[in-house]
Design a protein around this motif. Structure first.
Motif, mmCIF file in Angstrom:
data_model
loop_
_atom_site.group_PDB
_atom_site.id
_atom_site.type_symbol
_atom_site.label_atom_id
_atom_site.label_comp_id
_atom_site.label_asym_id
_atom_site.label_seq_id
_atom_site.Cartn_x
_atom_site.Cartn_y
_atom_site.Cartn_z
ATOM 1 N N THR A 1 123.932 115.164 -21.145
ATOM 2 C CA THR A 1 123.639 113.962 -20.361
ATOM 3 C C THR A 1 124.773 112.953 -20.476
ATOM 4 O OG1 THR A 1 121.247 114.229 -20.604
ATOM 5 C CG2 THR A 1 122.043 112.016 -20.107
ATOM 6 N N TRP B 1 127.092 111.494 -17.462
ATOM 7 C CA TRP B 1 127.300 110.070 -17.217
ATOM 8 C C TRP B 1 128.788 109.740 -17.103
ATOM 9 C CZ3 TRP B 1 123.662 107.284 -21.258
ATOM 10 C CH2 TRP B 1 122.323 107.452 -20.867
ATOM 11 N N GLN C 1 120.810 103.883 -9.010
ATOM 12 C CA GLN C 1 119.795 104.887 -9.307
ATOM 13 C C GLN C 1 120.025 105.632 -10.633
ATOM 14 O OE1 GLN C 1 119.668 107.407 -5.843
ATOM 15 N NE2 GLN C 1 118.687 105.848 -4.571
ATOM 16 N N SER C 2 121.021 105.216 -11.378
ATOM 17 C CA SER C 2 121.254 105.849 -12.679
ATOM 18 C C SER C 2 120.343 105.219 -13.725
ATOM 19 C CB SER C 2 122.704 105.680 -13.113
ATOM 20 O OG SER C 2 122.881 106.128 -14.453
ATOM 21 N N LEU C 3 119.916 106.044 -14.674
ATOM 22 C CA LEU C 3 119.118 105.529 -15.790
ATOM 23 C C LEU C 3 119.992 104.795 -16.808
ATOM 24 C CD1 LEU C 3 116.704 108.545 -16.437
ATOM 25 C CD2 LEU C 3 116.166 106.371 -15.335
ATOM 26 N N ALA C 4 121.305 105.001 -16.739
ATOM 27 C CA ALA C 4 122.224 104.375 -17.704
ATOM 28 C C ALA C 4 122.669 103.015 -17.185
ATOM 29 C CB ALA C 4 123.439 105.263 -17.908
#
Length: 346
Positions: free
Chosen positions: A42, A46, A2-5
């Motif tokens: 951000t 991360w 579910q991480s954008l990275a």
């Protein structure tokens, strides 16, 4: 999950900070030049989240360290700005231990506000074997623990005499420090000979008994000759006292060919952290310091096992979410990772 990275981006950011010493504010600017807006906050989030996801990996690395026959330990200052109950100018420590099976080395970092020897004891846990350190008094109690054979560091002895020699540079007379350094140079020549001949531990031990032990006896006699005449508070007096106080620990490396005469393995493991600290200067919080310790542990263990850190981290961050059992996670450790799987992921 579910991480954008994606794994590659995470691996890039973490490798840049911890392997290349590029702080997050600098990476933020680099991303902006590419037209990508990612705030420093951000990036920091991360990094911390990635480290926390690797907690079990770090614990398994710790198990590997404790299973090894020998460990090297050292520590260095670290400034953490927001530590509960402490000023932001108070000095914390980053500890390092290098050990594990010789063919599968492990490097463990541990952040602590304390320089107490209890931190070293907590890191080592159930470890039994040879423990090599410098002469810091905090290691004395753990060095006396049942099952641990404590040994010292000849490089620290050499440095103290080198400091004396720097003051005496240019003197036409060969001084006490210079004579000590010459003998120590001969001792290290024995190690270079063993390295050149690619001796196994038993052969190295035999060579040391034959060639290094007489040199150590010669050095001890030299120090005993001048210990009473050198002013105790002079650099020479302190160098002689340090060497003699450490003497029994300095001889322990003769007992096993897997050992080295100095603690350089731990100091070399700390060097990437020290280089990085010159760039990012401090950790903002205890959570950040703990995350740094986990990520340094993983990266430096990967390097110690011949892996390129970015490629390994990208693989780890891709595969770790799929690992459900401890055995699955252990198979991802740098010492055990399937090199073919790693190549396929690159």
């Amino acid at each position: 999950p579910q991480s954008l990275a994606p794994p590659g981006t995470l691996a890039h950011v973490i490798t840049a900070k911890y392997a290349d010493g590029s702080p997050l504010y600098r990476q933020e600017s680099q991303f902006l030049r590419m037209g990508i807006e990612i705030s420093r906050g951000t990036l920091a989030n991360w990094v911390i989240k990635a480290a926390e996801a690797c907690y079990t990996v770090n614990e398994l690395l710790l198990e590997e360290l404790r299973a090894g026959p020998a460990a090297n330990m050292d520590e260095t200052p670290l400034q953490v700005l927001n530590e509960p109950g402490r000023k932001n100018t108070d000095e914390s420590r980053m500890w390092v231990a290098r050990g594990g099976p010789p063919e599968r080395p492990v490097v463990i970092f541990r952040y602590s506000p304390s320089r107490s020897g209890k931190v070293a004891s907590d890191i080592l846990g159930s470890f039994q074997g040879f423990l090599q350190t410098d002469g810091y008094i905090g290691y004395e109690l753990i060095g006396k623990r049942p099952g641990i054979r404590h040994l010292g560091c000849l490089a620290h002895v050499r440095r103290k005499f080198f400091d004396v020699e720097k003051i005496n540079k240019g003197s036409p007379r060969k001084g006490v420090a210079r004579e000590a350094l010459d003998i120590i140079k001969e001792i290290y020549a024995v190690e270079r000979k063993a390295d050149h001949l690619e001796m196994d531990p038993d052969q190295r031990k035999a060579l040391r008994q034959e060639e290094a032990k007489p040199l150590l006896d010669k050095l001890k006699a030299h120090l005993d000759t001048y210990k009473d005449s050198a002013p105790p508070k002079s650099l020479l007096g302190k160098a002689i006292a340090y060497a003699l106080n450490q003497w029994d620990l300095l001889l322990v490396y003769l007992e096993d060919g897997i050992l080295r005469p100095d603690n350089n393995a731990a100091e070399n493991a700390l060097r990437p952290f020290v280089v990085g600290r010159k760039n990012w200067l401090f950790a903002a919080s205890t959570r950040g310091a703990e995350a740094s310790a986990i990520l340094y542990s993983i990266i430096e263990t990967a390097k110690a096992n011949g892996l390129e850190p970015y490629a390994y981290l990208r693989f780890l961050f891709t595969e770790l979410p799929k690992a459900k059992l401890e055995a699955d996670i252990r198979a991802l450790l740098p010492q055990y990772v399937d090199r073919n799987r790693l190549a396929e992921n690159s």
